[in-house]
Scaffold this motif. Structure first.
Motif, mmCIF file in Angstrom:
data_model
loop_
_atom_site.group_PDB
_atom_site.id
_atom_site.type_symbol
_atom_site.label_atom_id
_atom_site.label_comp_id
_atom_site.label_asym_id
_atom_site.label_seq_id
_atom_site.Cartn_x
_atom_site.Cartn_y
_atom_site.Cartn_z
ATOM 1 N N THR A 165 0.830 -1.202 0.000
ATOM 2 C CA THR A 165 0.000 0.000 0.000
ATOM 3 C C THR A 165 0.863 1.250 0.000
ATOM 4 N N PHE A 166 1.946 1.229 0.771
ATOM 5 C CA PHE A 166 2.797 2.417 0.870
ATOM 6 C C PHE A 166 3.460 2.766 -0.452
ATOM 7 N N GLU A 167 3.723 1.777 -1.311
ATOM 8 C CA GLU A 167 4.362 2.032 -2.601
ATOM 9 C C GLU A 167 3.406 2.643 -3.604
ATOM 10 N N TYR A 168 2.153 2.237 -3.552
ATOM 11 C CA TYR A 168 1.181 2.676 -4.531
ATOM 12 C C TYR A 168 0.615 4.046 -4.144
ATOM 13 N N LEU A 169 -0.394 4.502 -4.845
ATOM 14 C CA LEU A 169 -0.794 5.901 -4.745
ATOM 15 C C LEU A 169 -2.149 6.113 -4.081
ATOM 16 N N SER A 170 -3.195 5.535 -4.630
ATOM 17 C CA SER A 170 -4.514 5.877 -4.112
ATOM 18 C C SER A 170 -5.514 4.796 -4.469
ATOM 19 N N GLU A 171 -6.760 5.033 -4.106
ATOM 20 C CA GLU A 171 -7.852 4.117 -4.419
ATOM 21 C C GLU A 171 -8.692 4.597 -5.602
ATOM 22 N N ASP A 172 -8.303 5.710 -6.209
ATOM 23 C CA ASP A 172 -9.101 6.321 -7.270
ATOM 24 C C ASP A 172 -8.356 6.294 -8.599
ATOM 25 N N PRO A 173 -9.018 5.899 -9.696
ATOM 26 C CA PRO A 173 -8.313 5.794 -10.981
ATOM 27 C C PRO A 173 -7.856 7.119 -11.562
ATOM 28 N N LEU A 174 -8.638 8.184 -11.396
ATOM 29 C CA LEU A 174 -8.224 9.483 -11.925
ATOM 30 C C LEU A 174 -7.016 10.009 -11.164
ATOM 31 N N LEU A 175 -7.104 10.035 -9.849
ATOM 32 C CA LEU A 175 -6.005 10.558 -9.047
ATOM 33 C C LEU A 175 -4.742 9.742 -9.281
ATOM 34 N N SER A 176 -4.852 8.423 -9.216
ATOM 35 C CA SER A 176 -3.674 7.569 -9.398
ATOM 36 C C SER A 176 -3.089 7.720 -10.795
ATOM 37 N N GLY A 177 -3.938 7.727 -11.808
ATOM 38 C CA GLY A 177 -3.447 7.813 -13.175
ATOM 39 C C GLY A 177 -2.737 9.118 -13.468
ATOM 40 N N MET A 178 -3.321 10.234 -13.011
ATOM 41 C CA MET A 178 -2.683 11.535 -13.239
ATOM 42 C C MET A 178 -1.350 11.640 -12.507
ATOM 43 N N LEU A 179 -1.302 11.118 -11.281
ATOM 44 C CA LEU A 179 -0.080 11.230 -10.495
ATOM 45 C C LEU A 179 1.027 10.345 -11.052
ATOM 46 N N VAL A 180 0.699 9.101 -11.378
ATOM 47 C CA VAL A 180 1.757 8.219 -11.877
ATOM 48 C C VAL A 180 2.246 8.683 -13.236
ATOM 49 N N GLY A 181 1.346 9.208 -14.064
ATOM 50 C CA GLY A 181 1.782 9.740 -15.352
ATOM 51 C C GLY A 181 2.777 10.869 -15.195
ATOM 52 N N ALA A 182 2.541 11.737 -14.219
ATOM 53 C CA ALA A 182 3.462 12.852 -13.973
ATOM 54 C C ALA A 182 4.810 12.335 -13.484
#
Length: 738
Positions: A165-182
């Motif tokens: 859990t600590f390595e990954y970002l969030s539970e939401d596809p929009l938030l996670s996708g935008m952040l990992v893309g950046a």
């Protein structure tokens, strides 16, 4: 560094990164086309023997009973793929991971700058912060001689007990996708390749090598796969790393539906798929979409060398597949400029400047969860402070496994978990050299500050009783390879906090956790801040929030449940039947485990809570500030939205504006459809304009996206549970392909 100089440096750093949060920065598609054409030309020049050179590699470390010979040009790290000098194809030199250049169990005697954990960075809700962090760790990878960074973890938090859990970002596809893309854009700005991982539905470490995920295609496309899709669109990673687990009966690294039908055909992905280490079941994985076998000595055999060549020699289908594997790997090399910008070990690293990048990420990611009667920020004139627990005299906690990073000199403290040798340090509890105690002393030079480690509750209570303020540092350690059994704080820390709070009503709890924890003592403490695993300069970041140098602006990227009964699976699948193992290999031949994600489907995290009508301990998007904000004037047509955000308090600060779909066709349906981080002076206001991705409003049905016609209601929210007045618009029905 004096505080005044540090504050000025951080202000400069912040000014560099706080640009509009949702701006797309996808590369010019002509560059990808040019890279693909170059790759095709190179493949035509390759001999049969050369075509299986870049399709497999080793882990260049002295590990295991029979490690392979390590090439002279390899750098100790996660992986090495030989190059082809005749064709100008460089060797691929790979290092973990998303949080910095991996410590490699201490085998490589150098340091790197550790970013805060992924979930800590996600709590900033600031894609440009993640881009800066990605650029920083990518530059350090290049300086150490690596040209592939195994970054980009984006699996959604379906279960907060997941050890990663600590390595990954969030539970939401929009938030996670935008952040990992950046983050991927930042990494690849160094002319190195970044992965996006672990594809897909990698939701637990228990039985991670064989747990079989059951989920309907529509639910997968609307949740975890959508996070990957947005991340790929935004970041254009050179590689996708497939996962250990099974998906609908097939290993993720040999999964025709995931790798061929979704990734390569539906999405048109042109890069290559590399395996996770030890995740390749057989040679057939190549036909099912795998392009490169990583760390091949960890698999049952080296499948993508002589065996692959023999298949291609006698079968046109295999020959075409082998050409495609090479073309995809070369496309990634050429598109990122790996061949034109060779890496050499021994580059200079500015650890002071990079430390400020990490510290800024920690400051923006810390979440203020409770602040009763203005207990925070602390006054610099406090006469006495009792610090208790969490190794706060020495450093800050970090997560373990392949993402473990440490600075020069290694960890300041290590708590062994199990095993001996280098593998023991792979899952040891370790602390970065950034002392909260030292940082607090610097900000309260006139205070009498005492520290107790918390092992003896009686002693800690006595010191708390003698002080004006008690600060308890509570830790929840997580690691790759092992899930946590529940959401309690281990080592009787809940009892410690309860006792300290009874002795001193002005008790502040600082949580250093990998994810959510239960808080049975919440009503009895004056304040709580979630600091996560705050990275290389976490002690400084925590102190800056405690004393008000930083106005907290973090917002939770994952829901904090009241207890496990609120989760889709109150008992973690396999927790009562699977023998814990950091490798996740079956303990016995024929071991089986299935986890049913159809329970929640695409309603992950806050969407599940909304569907069930449950109230969380702290909801997704929640976070307090030392000032106040108000959002108003929402206008939307369902495709775009605009509104105003004002700082209505007395301090400058930052907030995260959140826009949610709240109903569709009269049915309650809560989905985050837009967000924007804003920094505002006291009394200032800002105008927000954002686009709404129609995939967030639609369902995946019959091979495409389906947007039902009808009434759609949207609302601004302080978080996923505190929503404003809805604005309703009519949207026409439509269907489209991915």
């Amino acid at each position: 560094m004096p505080n005044t100089i540090r504050a000025a440096a951080l202000a400069t750093c912040a000014a560099c990164i706080l640009v509009p949060a949702l701006a797309s920065a996808a590369p010019d598609p002509r560059l990808d086309l040019a890279a693909e054409k170059r790759a095709e030309a190179t493949v035509r020049q390759m001999t049969s023997a050369e075509k299986t050179v870049i399709t497999h590699g080793i882990m260049p470390l002295p590990l295991g009973g029979n490690p392979p010979p390590i090439p002279a040009d390899a750098v100790p790290g996660a992986g090495y793929i030989a190059g082809i000098e005749r064709l100008g194809i460089p060797a691929l030199k790979e290092t973990d991971a998303s949080l910095g250049v991996s410590y490699v169990m201490g085998l490589r005697k150098d340091g790197a700058t550790a970013l805060p954990s992924g979930v800590a960075q996600a709590a900033s809700w600031n894609p440009d912060l993640l881009r800066s962090g990605g650029a920083m760790i990518g530059s350090e990878a290049r300086a150490k001689g690596f040209n592939v960074l195994l970054a980009g973890g984006v699996n959604l938090t379906r279960d907060p007990r997941n050890g990663r859990t600590f390595e990954y970002l969030s539970e939401d596809p929009l938030l996670s996708g935008m952040l990992v893309g950046a983050a991927i854009r930042g990494v690849q700005s160094n002319n190195i390749i970044s992965t996006i991982k672990h594809f897909a539905l990698n939701g637990q470490e228990t039985a991670r090598k064989y747990v079989d995920v059951k989920i309907a295609e529509g639910a997968a496309r609307e949740s975890d796969l959508l996070a990957f899709k947005i991340g790929i669109e935004q970041g254009q990673p050179g590689s996708v790393m497939c996962a250990y687990n099974k998906v609908m009966g097939e290993q993720a690294c040999a999964n025709d539906w995931l790798l061929n039908k979704v990734l390569k055909q539906s999405w048109g992905y042109k890069g290559f798929v590399m395996s996770d280490w030890g995740a390749v079941p057989d040679l057939g994985a190549a036909i099912k979409g795998l392009d490169q076998q990583s760390g091949a000595q960890l698999d049952p055999a080296v499948f993508f060398a002589d065996r692959l060549a023999a298949k291609a020699a006698g079968d046109r289908q295999w020959q075409a597949r082998l050409d495609d594997m090479n073309r995809r790997i070369l496309t990634a090399i050429y598109a990122t400029g790996v061949d034109k910008h060779p890496v050499t070990p021994g580059g200079k690293i500015d650890f002071a400047a990079n430390g400020l990048v990490s510290e800024q990420a920690a400051r923006q990611g810390i979440v203020l969860l409770k602040n009763a009667n203005g207990a925070l920020p602390l006054a610099a004139t406090a006469k006495s402070i009792a610090l208790i627990g969490g190794y706060a005299d020495g450093g800050v906690l970090s997560g373990a496994g392949s993402s473990q990073v440490h600075g020069e000199g290694g960890p300041v403290a290590v708590r062994a978990v199990s095993g001996t040798g280098v593998w023991a340090s792979f899952i040891a509890q370790q602390y970065h050299r950034s002392s909260p105690q030292d940082a607090i002393k610097a900000r309260a030079p006139g205070a009498a500050i005492t520290f107790r480690d918390g092992r003896y509750i009686t002693d800690a209570v006595e010191k708390a009783r003698q002080a004006q303020v008690a600060i308890v540092f509570a830790t929840q350690w997580m690691t790759e390879g092992l899930d946590v059994p529940d959401l309690s704080l281990p080592d009787r820390q809940d009892d410690l906090i309860e006792a300290v709070a009874a002795a001193n009503p002005n008790t502040i709890v600082v949580l250093e956790t990998g994810g959510p924890v239960k808080m049975p003592w919440l009503d009895k403490v004056a304040g709580v801040i979630e600091a996560w695993y705050p990275g290389a300069r976490g002690g400084e970041a925590i102190a800056s929030v405690l004393f008000g140098e930083t106005n907290p602006s973090g917002r939770l990227p994952i829901t904090f449940p009241r207890d496990e009964s609120q989760l889709p699976r109150p008992k973690l699948d396999g927790s009562d039947t699977v023998e814990p193992s950091f490798t996740g290999d079956p303990a016995h031949p024929g071991d089986r485990l299935t986890t049913d994600y159809d329970i929640e489907g695409s309603d992950v995290g806050y969407r599940w809570f909304a569907r069930k009508g449950e109230k969380a301990l702290f909801p997704f998007g929640y976070g307090l500030s030392y000032t106040t904000f108000a959002a108003s004037g929402l206008k939307t047509d369902g495709r775009t939205a605009s509104f105003t955000v004002a700082n209505t308090g007395q301090r400058p600060g930052a907030t995260v504006a959140q826009l949610y779909l709240v109903s569709r066709g009269g049915e309650r349906k809560v989905r985050l459809v837009g967000f924007r981080r804003l920094d505002l002076a006291a009394g200032a206001q800002g105008k927000v304009d954002m686009a709404i991705d129609p995939r967030l409003l639609a369902d995946w049905r019959d091979g495409g996206w389906s947007l039902p016609g009808g009434q759609y209601a949207f609302a601004l929210g302080e978080n996923a549970e505190s929503l404003g007045e809805p604005v309703t618009v009519k949207i026409a029905a439509r269907r489209w392909k991915d």
